[in-house]
Design a protein around this motif. Structure first.
Motif, mmCIF file in Angstrom:
data_model
loop_
_atom_site.group_PDB
_atom_site.id
_atom_site.type_symbol
_atom_site.label_atom_id
_atom_site.label_comp_id
_atom_site.label_asym_id
_atom_site.label_seq_id
_atom_site.Cartn_x
_atom_site.Cartn_y
_atom_site.Cartn_z
ATOM 1 N N VAL A 21 1.229 -0.968 -0.286
ATOM 2 C CA VAL A 21 0.290 0.013 0.326
ATOM 3 C C VAL A 21 0.757 1.056 -0.178
ATOM 4 O O VAL A 21 0.321 2.234 -0.919
ATOM 5 C CB VAL A 21 -1.043 -0.309 1.141
ATOM 6 N N ALA A 22 1.743 1.534 0.882
ATOM 7 C CA ALA A 22 2.843 2.880 1.140
ATOM 8 C C ALA A 22 3.325 2.569 -0.337
ATOM 9 O O ALA A 22 3.874 3.915 -1.264
ATOM 10 C CB ALA A 22 3.908 1.958 2.164
ATOM 11 N N LEU A 23 4.313 1.551 -0.829
ATOM 12 C CA LEU A 23 4.452 1.541 -2.187
ATOM 13 C C LEU A 23 3.423 2.423 -3.208
ATOM 14 O O LEU A 23 4.109 3.226 -4.238
ATOM 15 C CB LEU A 23 5.349 0.026 -3.205
ATOM 16 N N ALA A 24 2.405 1.621 -3.303
ATOM 17 C CA ALA A 24 1.253 2.242 -4.537
ATOM 18 C C ALA A 24 1.088 3.985 -4.353
ATOM 19 O O ALA A 24 0.860 4.211 -5.892
ATOM 20 C CB ALA A 24 0.656 1.009 -4.097
ATOM 21 N N ASP A 25 0.720 3.821 -3.334
ATOM 22 C CA ASP A 25 0.465 5.288 -3.401
ATOM 23 C C ASP A 25 2.006 6.241 -3.432
ATOM 24 O O ASP A 25 2.179 7.147 -4.057
ATOM 25 C CB ASP A 25 0.098 5.730 -0.769
ATOM 26 N N TYR A 26 3.040 6.147 -3.017
ATOM 27 C CA TYR A 26 4.466 6.732 -3.711
ATOM 28 C C TYR A 26 4.116 6.810 -4.948
ATOM 29 O O TYR A 26 4.702 7.741 -5.738
ATOM 30 C CB TYR A 26 5.562 6.284 -3.255
ATOM 31 N N PHE A 27 4.096 5.717 -5.697
ATOM 32 C CA PHE A 27 3.972 5.276 -6.931
ATOM 33 C C PHE A 27 2.757 6.411 -7.749
ATOM 34 O O PHE A 27 2.849 7.048 -8.886
ATOM 35 C CB PHE A 27 4.214 4.002 -7.678
ATOM 36 N N LYS A 154 19.992 -10.048 -11.332
ATOM 37 C CA LYS A 154 18.795 -9.098 -10.791
ATOM 38 C C LYS A 154 17.984 -8.755 -9.646
ATOM 39 O O LYS A 154 17.151 -8.857 -10.342
ATOM 40 C CB LYS A 154 17.585 -10.239 -12.036
ATOM 41 N N SER A 155 19.130 -8.939 -8.661
ATOM 42 C CA SER A 155 18.720 -9.009 -7.479
ATOM 43 C C SER A 155 18.652 -7.520 -6.787
ATOM 44 O O SER A 155 20.247 -7.152 -7.159
ATOM 45 C CB SER A 155 18.434 -10.649 -6.738
ATOM 46 N N LYS A 156 18.039 -7.528 -5.409
ATOM 47 C CA LYS A 156 18.513 -6.013 -5.088
ATOM 48 C C LYS A 156 18.090 -6.157 -3.367
ATOM 49 O O LYS A 156 17.374 -6.887 -3.282
ATOM 50 C CB LYS A 156 18.312 -5.071 -5.888
ATOM 51 N N VAL A 157 19.102 -5.433 -2.626
ATOM 52 C CA VAL A 157 17.923 -5.370 -1.345
ATOM 53 C C VAL A 157 17.928 -4.365 -0.638
ATOM 54 O O VAL A 157 18.209 -3.286 -1.010
ATOM 55 C CB VAL A 157 19.770 -6.012 -0.117
ATOM 56 N N ILE A 158 16.716 -4.048 -0.839
ATOM 57 C CA ILE A 158 15.791 -3.120 -0.066
ATOM 58 C C ILE A 158 15.017 -3.375 1.083
ATOM 59 O O ILE A 158 14.291 -4.091 1.519
ATOM 60 C CB ILE A 158 15.238 -3.087 -1.055
ATOM 61 N N ALA A 159 14.775 -2.497 2.249
ATOM 62 C CA ALA A 159 14.269 -2.793 3.470
ATOM 63 C C ALA A 159 13.350 -1.864 3.151
ATOM 64 O O ALA A 159 12.875 -1.507 2.716
ATOM 65 C CB ALA A 159 15.213 -1.792 4.679
ATOM 66 N N ASN A 160 12.646 -2.498 4.427
ATOM 67 C CA ASN A 160 10.983 -1.718 4.408
ATOM 68 C C ASN A 160 11.128 -0.521 4.416
ATOM 69 O O ASN A 160 10.928 0.110 5.830
ATOM 70 C CB ASN A 160 9.998 -3.048 5.431
ATOM 71 N N PRO A 161 9.599 -0.127 4.184
ATOM 72 C CA PRO A 161 9.256 1.686 4.000
ATOM 73 C C PRO A 161 8.808 1.905 5.549
ATOM 74 O O PRO A 161 7.715 0.758 6.150
ATOM 75 C CB PRO A 161 8.927 1.916 3.368
ATOM 76 N N ILE A 162 8.720 2.744 6.184
ATOM 77 C CA ILE A 162 8.199 3.684 7.712
ATOM 78 C C ILE A 162 7.287 4.343 6.857
ATOM 79 O O ILE A 162 7.684 5.695 6.406
ATOM 80 C CB ILE A 162 9.150 3.991 8.949
ATOM 81 N N ILE A 340 12.912 4.866 0.271
ATOM 82 C CA ILE A 340 12.328 3.240 -0.361
ATOM 83 C C ILE A 340 11.818 3.118 -1.470
ATOM 84 O O ILE A 340 12.610 2.346 -2.535
ATOM 85 C CB ILE A 340 12.035 2.767 0.612
ATOM 86 N N ALA A 341 11.107 4.137 -1.930
ATOM 87 C CA ALA A 341 10.444 3.777 -3.097
ATOM 88 C C ALA A 341 10.971 4.044 -3.895
ATOM 89 O O ALA A 341 11.119 3.548 -5.027
ATOM 90 C CB ALA A 341 8.634 4.456 -3.172
ATOM 91 N N LYS A 346 14.349 2.786 -9.028
ATOM 92 C CA LYS A 346 15.559 2.594 -9.871
ATOM 93 C C LYS A 346 15.573 0.793 -10.380
ATOM 94 O O LYS A 346 16.347 0.860 -11.359
ATOM 95 C CB LYS A 346 16.408 2.832 -8.931
ATOM 96 N N LEU A 347 14.905 -0.215 -9.957
ATOM 97 C CA LEU A 347 14.206 -1.157 -10.935
ATOM 98 C C LEU A 347 13.725 -1.201 -11.838
ATOM 99 O O LEU A 347 14.215 -2.173 -12.662
ATOM 100 C CB LEU A 347 13.571 -1.994 -9.870
ATOM 101 N N PHE A 348 13.583 -0.051 -12.531
ATOM 102 C CA PHE A 348 11.840 -0.240 -13.172
ATOM 103 C C PHE A 348 14.173 1.038 -14.696
ATOM 104 O O PHE A 348 13.385 -0.151 -15.819
ATOM 105 C CB PHE A 348 11.508 1.173 -13.346
#
Length: 350
Positions: A21-27, A154-162, A340-341, A346-348
């Motif tokens: 939900v947090a990522l979707a809102d940002y995008f 193809k992989s990346k380490v990304i923490a969860n957002p707050i 975080i988003a 950047k993955l895109f």
């Protein structure tokens, strides 16, 4: 305008759902057209951006249910025509059986400790899904290393957002409450937490343990609390929306998991300035953000004696507890949703 479809388990709660939900809102606010495909209908516990278009898979039952749902998933994705599809640990069987991994750019994310969370055949199809995916996101370096070099590029380490919706850090007198926020399941080892709480109550009998969450072990845990003769000091609070508002002025936040991805409840507790005591469990989520005795405390997995000793130490030394909580609250800026988003975005581009 680029399009992103998110696969989401439900809108009723859960760590992966909260991050989605947090990522979707940002995008959505960054100019993307965003869709949700929701796998299960439930009460909506999230504030969903009204710009997000929401579709639900049918609630079919029976032997052929998954094939009806795959058919509907394929139809929805065809209509949405997304540039990217993001799934945080959900629906991999659907993607394989529907041959969808070859048709869309999937960004998949591991949300737990794979060596413990999956059975043998789940490990096979999860790894296959990651190998076919466009990108893979891990919460910790340990989780990434578990899959070896095959996913390196193809992989990346990304923490969860707050999220910014949580309360501000609390700076007043704290209530005599120790709090935990998690599912009542075997993975969370609440039995160990109850044994530790018995030790704490021997020294501080005026304190109460509040456990927020629901799960299949609640009845067993309530019975065990009675056997330990601590049931008067243990409260099962159920699942609460915006649980941070209930725990912000507690004395200590605790997490007793045997294994875990990256606990959202732990991150949010730290972000609101709570001193935290957490097991240093696989797959390294707590260790990734907690600097021991600087912004929180890590303990060995399954050791109720050390776990209790660390809680007692904080209750005896409120100045240390306050110092840890203040340091912990810096995470709310380090892991804010925008930062975080942007890592996901950047993955895109890569």
């Amino acid at each position: 305008m680029k399009k992103i479809s998110f696969l989401i388990g439900s809108l009723g709660g859960g760590g992966a759902e909260r991050v989605t939900v947090a990522l979707a809102d940002y995008f959505c606010e960054s100019g993307y057209e965003v869709f949700f495909i929701v796998f299960s209908k439930a009460n909506n516990n999230y504030r969903i951006n009204p710009k997000i278009k929401i579709d639900y898979l049918p609630e079919n039952t029976g032997k052929c249910a998954i094939f009806f749902r795959i058919k509907e998933l394929k139809k929805l994705l065809k209509n949405q025509a997304p540039d990217y599809v993001i799934s945080l640990g959900l629906g991999y069987q659907y993607l394989i059986l529907g041959n969808l991994l070859n048709k869309y750019r999937f960004i998949l994310s591991e949300r737990n400790a794979p060596q413990y969370y999956y059975n043998w055949y789940q490990k096979i199809y999860v790894k296959y899904s990651y190998e076919k995916a466009y990108r893979v996101v891990f919460q910790t370096e340990d989780a990434k290393q578990y899959y070896g070099k095959s996913l390196e590029k193809k992989s990346k380490v990304i923490a969860n957002p707050i999220t910014s919706s949580i309360p501000d850090p609390y700076d007043g007198e704290r209530e005599k409450r120790i709090v935990a926020v998690n599912r009542l399941s075997q993975q969370k080892n609440i039995f160990m937490l109850l044994r530790a709480m018995k030790r704490v109550l021997d020294v501080f009998p005026e304190y109460v343990l509040e456990i927020y969450g629901k799960g299949e072990q609640q009845e067993e845990l309530e019975k065990y609390a009675k056997e330990l003769n601590i049931s008067d000091n243990v409260k099962f609070m159920g699942q609460k929306a915006n649980v941070q508002t209930y725990i912000v002025n507690a004395s200590v936040f605790v997490s007793s998991s045997d294994f875990e991805g990256m606990s959202n409840s732990m991150l949010e507790a730290m972000a609101i300035g709570l001193p935290v005591v957490c097991t240093d469990c696989p797959i390294g989520g707590a260790r990734m953000v907690i600097k021991n005795n600087i912004n929180g405390i890590l303990t060995p997995v399954g050791d109720d004696r050390i776990f209790a000793d660390e809680i007692i130490g904080l209750l005896k030394n409120p100045e240390k507890a306050k110092r840890l909580g203040k340091q912990a609250s810096e995470l709310r800026e380090q892991l804010n949703v925008k930062k975080i988003a942007k890592e996901w975005e950047k993955l895109f581009e890569d």
